[in-house]
Design a protein around this motif. Structure first.
Motif, PDB file in Angstrom:
ATOM      1  N   LEU A 158     -49.108 -41.479 -38.208  1.00 14.33           N
ATOM      2  CA  LEU A 158     -50.681 -41.363 -37.808  1.00 14.33           C
ATOM      3  C   LEU A 158     -50.817 -42.673 -36.764  1.00 14.33           C
ATOM      4  N   HIS A 159     -50.011 -43.605 -37.043  1.00 13.27           N
ATOM      5  CA  HIS A 159     -50.115 -44.921 -36.356  1.00 13.27           C
ATOM      6  C   HIS A 159     -48.887 -45.308 -35.512  1.00 13.27           C
ATOM      7  N   THR A 160     -49.359 -46.267 -34.447  1.00 18.89           N
ATOM      8  CA  THR A 160     -48.174 -47.206 -33.537  1.00 18.89           C
ATOM      9  C   THR A 160     -48.589 -48.313 -33.751  1.00 18.89           C
ATOM     10  N   TYR A 161     -47.418 -48.857 -33.925  1.00 19.33           N
ATOM     11  CA  TYR A 161     -47.464 -50.554 -34.279  1.00 19.33           C
ATOM     12  C   TYR A 161     -46.504 -51.352 -33.196  1.00 19.33           C
ATOM     13  N   ASN A 162     -47.434 -52.439 -32.682  1.00 17.16           N
ATOM     14  CA  ASN A 162     -46.820 -53.058 -31.608  1.00 17.16           C
ATOM     15  C   ASN A 162     -46.396 -54.371 -32.052  1.00 17.16           C
ATOM     16  N   GLU A 200     -51.768 -52.734 -34.838  1.00 18.62           N
ATOM     17  CA  GLU A 200     -51.718 -51.171 -35.405  1.00 18.62           C
ATOM     18  C   GLU A 200     -53.188 -50.475 -34.361  1.00 18.62           C
ATOM     19  N   SER A 201     -52.785 -49.206 -33.957  1.00 18.54           N
ATOM     20  CA  SER A 201     -53.708 -48.384 -33.406  1.00 18.54           C
ATOM     21  C   SER A 201     -53.217 -46.923 -33.746  1.00 18.54           C
ATOM     22  N   SER A 202     -54.238 -46.061 -33.577  1.00 19.39           N
ATOM     23  CA  SER A 202     -54.272 -44.724 -33.776  1.00 19.39           C
ATOM     24  C   SER A 202     -53.260 -43.794 -33.073  1.00 19.39           C
ATOM     25  N   ARG A 203     -52.200 -43.115 -33.490  1.00 14.52           N
ATOM     26  CA  ARG A 203     -51.468 -42.054 -32.305  1.00 14.52           C
ATOM     27  C   ARG A 203     -52.434 -41.037 -32.021  1.00 14.52           C
ATOM     28  N   ILE A 263     -56.892 -37.388 -29.141  1.00  8.45           N
ATOM     29  CA  ILE A 263     -57.550 -37.010 -30.503  1.00  8.45           C
ATOM     30  C   ILE A 263     -56.653 -37.806 -31.481  1.00  8.45           C
ATOM     31  N   PRO A 264     -57.121 -38.556 -32.400  1.00  5.13           N
ATOM     32  CA  PRO A 264     -56.356 -39.420 -33.416  1.00  5.13           C
ATOM     33  C   PRO A 264     -55.809 -38.480 -34.292  1.00  5.13           C
ATOM     34  N   VAL A 265     -54.325 -38.451 -34.514  1.00 10.51           N
ATOM     35  CA  VAL A 265     -53.803 -37.651 -35.271  1.00 10.51           C
ATOM     36  C   VAL A 265     -54.108 -37.796 -36.775  1.00 10.51           C
ATOM     37  N   GLY A 266     -54.261 -36.551 -37.378  1.00  6.83           N
ATOM     38  CA  GLY A 266     -54.672 -36.496 -38.659  1.00  6.83           C
ATOM     39  C   GLY A 266     -56.149 -35.958 -38.768  1.00  6.83           C
ATOM     40  N   SER A 267     -56.715 -35.755 -37.564  1.00 10.00           N
ATOM     41  CA  SER A 267     -58.188 -35.539 -37.420  1.00 10.00           C
ATOM     42  C   SER A 267     -58.530 -34.072 -37.865  1.00 10.00           C
ATOM     43  N   TYR A 268     -59.357 -33.717 -38.289  1.00 12.10           N
ATOM     44  CA  TYR A 268     -59.901 -32.425 -38.579  1.00 12.10           C
ATOM     45  C   TYR A 268     -61.046 -32.149 -37.300  1.00 12.10           C
ATOM     46  N   VAL A 269     -60.520 -31.095 -36.550  1.00 11.79           N
ATOM     47  CA  VAL A 269     -61.503 -30.771 -35.249  1.00 11.79           C
ATOM     48  C   VAL A 269     -62.199 -29.533 -35.674  1.00 11.79           C
ATOM     49  N   VAL A 270     -63.369 -29.655 -35.171  1.00 11.08           N
ATOM     50  CA  VAL A 270     -64.236 -28.565 -35.109  1.00 11.08           C
ATOM     51  C   VAL A 270     -64.607 -28.178 -33.816  1.00 11.08           C
ATOM     52  N   ILE A 271     -64.342 -26.663 -33.053  1.00 10.03           N
ATOM     53  CA  ILE A 271     -64.577 -26.392 -31.800  1.00 10.03           C
ATOM     54  C   ILE A 271     -65.612 -25.245 -31.745  1.00 10.03           C
ATOM     55  N   GLU A 272     -66.735 -25.549 -31.030  1.00 12.59           N
ATOM     56  CA  GLU A 272     -67.853 -24.627 -30.936  1.00 12.59           C
ATOM     57  C   GLU A 272     -68.159 -24.204 -29.442  1.00 12.59           C
ATOM     58  N   GLU A 273     -68.037 -22.755 -29.274  1.00 11.48           N
ATOM     59  CA  GLU A 273     -68.560 -22.182 -27.869  1.00 11.48           C
ATOM     60  C   GLU A 273     -69.972 -22.426 -27.632  1.00 11.48           C
ATOM     61  N   VAL A 274     -70.531 -23.273 -26.893  1.00 10.72           N
ATOM     62  CA  VAL A 274     -72.290 -23.532 -27.158  1.00 10.72           C
ATOM     63  C   VAL A 274     -72.703 -23.000 -25.914  1.00 10.72           C
ATOM     64  N   TYR A 275     -71.952 -22.355 -24.838  1.00 10.28           N
ATOM     65  CA  TYR A 275     -72.366 -21.784 -23.766  1.00 10.28           C
ATOM     66  C   TYR A 275     -71.623 -20.651 -23.454  1.00 10.28           C
ATOM     67  N   SER A 276     -72.204 -19.297 -23.198  1.00 11.01           N
ATOM     68  CA  SER A 276     -71.405 -18.225 -22.785  1.00 11.01           C
ATOM     69  C   SER A 276     -71.835 -17.622 -21.415  1.00 11.01           C
ATOM     70  N   GLY A 277     -73.134 -18.316 -20.795  1.00 16.07           N
ATOM     71  CA  GLY A 277     -73.482 -17.807 -19.836  1.00 16.07           C
ATOM     72  C   GLY A 277     -74.703 -16.585 -20.209  1.00 16.07           C
ATOM     73  N   ALA A 278     -75.589 -16.369 -19.620  1.00 15.21           N
ATOM     74  CA  ALA A 278     -76.617 -15.234 -19.731  1.00 15.21           C
ATOM     75  C   ALA A 278     -76.054 -13.986 -19.754  1.00 15.21           C
TER      76      ALA A 278
END
Length: 338
Positions: A158-162, A200-203, A263-278
């Motif tokens: 999940l993380h990178t450490y410098n 610390e930062s998110s991968r 996108i931060p590793v471990g994330s739950y991602v929701v993708i929606e098609e919001v425009y399909s043309g007329a």
């Protein structure tokens, strides 16, 4: 004459009131720890210790000096008058020493030790380089307010450490009131415990949206727009990334768009098609979800469209948001469609 050394872990001391007490060389030990970051336990951190200089005892005072060795002899002139070296100077010397290691001029480490383990080591000046075990190249350059800085790093899922390269001197004396000073009382400490400074930062992982168009109406480019919302977990309580992307077709087939390393590793991602043309409609679900499981793999979702056999047209605007540790920035607009 009283000299003090600052900015060096385990720095040596000179005192007019003490007779010679340090006898070198001598057996010492060092242990490294990290406070406040639980996920470091999953980063498989080890510390390479390169010997930069031997510790040479002073014939009169309770102190020692340095005699650089091997490739680190290029640093000799910078370690002669220790009374004038500041904390910033030691940081700069550590940077130069780390560069020699990066350029493979310094040979192999004197010792490699794991986090929280006490490692036996001889007296001297050492360069400490923490990193994940089995990394072939554990250096990277980052930008800081002071300019570009060479650091080492370790990765969990999940993380990178410098880590900043660090110089360590053994034996040492304990700090008093938070300061290392030649006036500090006490005896030499052969067994040091050092808390590593870490950032610390998110991968960040990647997402691919695949779109299939099985019927094209032949009336110009077809634009499809998708909203992407990434949350810390499936509860959707904390938004960590938000963006909008478009895919344009000039005929039937399959096209895709990739969002790389954002996108931060471990994330739950929701993708929606919001425009399909007329003149197009969605085949199946308009929303897909996935999880970014690692920084090395690209998560993928698929959508399908077809013509609705009308002759309508439309256009779209894509607002692009990018995520960093400070949050999401202002949108930049892309215009698609007809």
């Amino acid at each position: 004459m009283v000299l003090g050394v600052f900015g060096l872990v385990g720095a040596f001391f000179i005192s007019q009131t003490q007779v010679k007490a340090v006898s070198l060389p001598r057996k010492c030990s060092v242990q490294f720890e990290i406070d406040g970051y639980k996920d470091t336990a999953n980063a498989d951190i080890v510390i390479d210790l390169y010997k930069v200089a031997d510790a040479i005892e002073d014939p009169v005072y309770d102190t020692y000096s340095y005699e650089t060795i091997g490739a680190f002899q290029t640093l000799k002139d910078k370690l002669v008058d220790l009374s004038t070296i500041t904390n910033q100077d030691y940081q700069a010397i550590a940077q130069e020493a780390a560069k020699l290691v990066q350029e493979q001029k310094a040979g192999t480490p004197a010792i490699t030790t794991s986090l929280d383990a006490r490692a036996p080591i001889e007296s001297g000046l050492y360069l400490a380089l923490p990193h994940s075990q089995n990394m072939e190249d554990y250096f990277r350059t980052i930008k800081t307010p002071q300019g570009e800085t060479l650091v080492t790093y370790a990765n969990s899922v999940l993380h990178t450490y410098n880590f900043q390269p660090m110089l360590i001197s053994l034996p040492g004396k304990d700090a008093m009131n938070g300061e290392i000073s030649s006036a500090n009382p006490g005896t030499w400490n052969d067994d040091l415990t050092i808390t590593l400074k870490v950032e610390e930062s998110s991968r960040l992982g990647s997402l691919e949206i695949v779109k299939s168009l099985n019927q094209f109406d032949g009336n110009g480019n077809a634009t499809f727009v998708f909203s992407i919302a990434a949350y810390k977990d499936e509860t959707r309580q904390e938004l960590v990334y938000s963006n909008v992307e478009s895919i344009v077709f000039d005929g039937t087939g399959t096209n895709s768009v990739q969002l790389l390393n954002c996108i931060p590793v471990g994330s739950y991602v929701v993708i929606e098609e919001v425009y399909s043309g007329a003149s197009y409609e969605i085949v199946g679900a308009s929303t897909q979800d996935t999880t970014i499981v690692s920084a090395e793999e690209i998560a993928s979702v698929s959508f399908e469209n077809t013509s609705n056999n009308t002759d309508h047209h439309g256009s779209s605007v894509t607002n692009r948001f990018t995520y960093n540790d400070m949050g999401m920035n202002k949108p930049e607009q892309d215009f698609g469609g007809q």
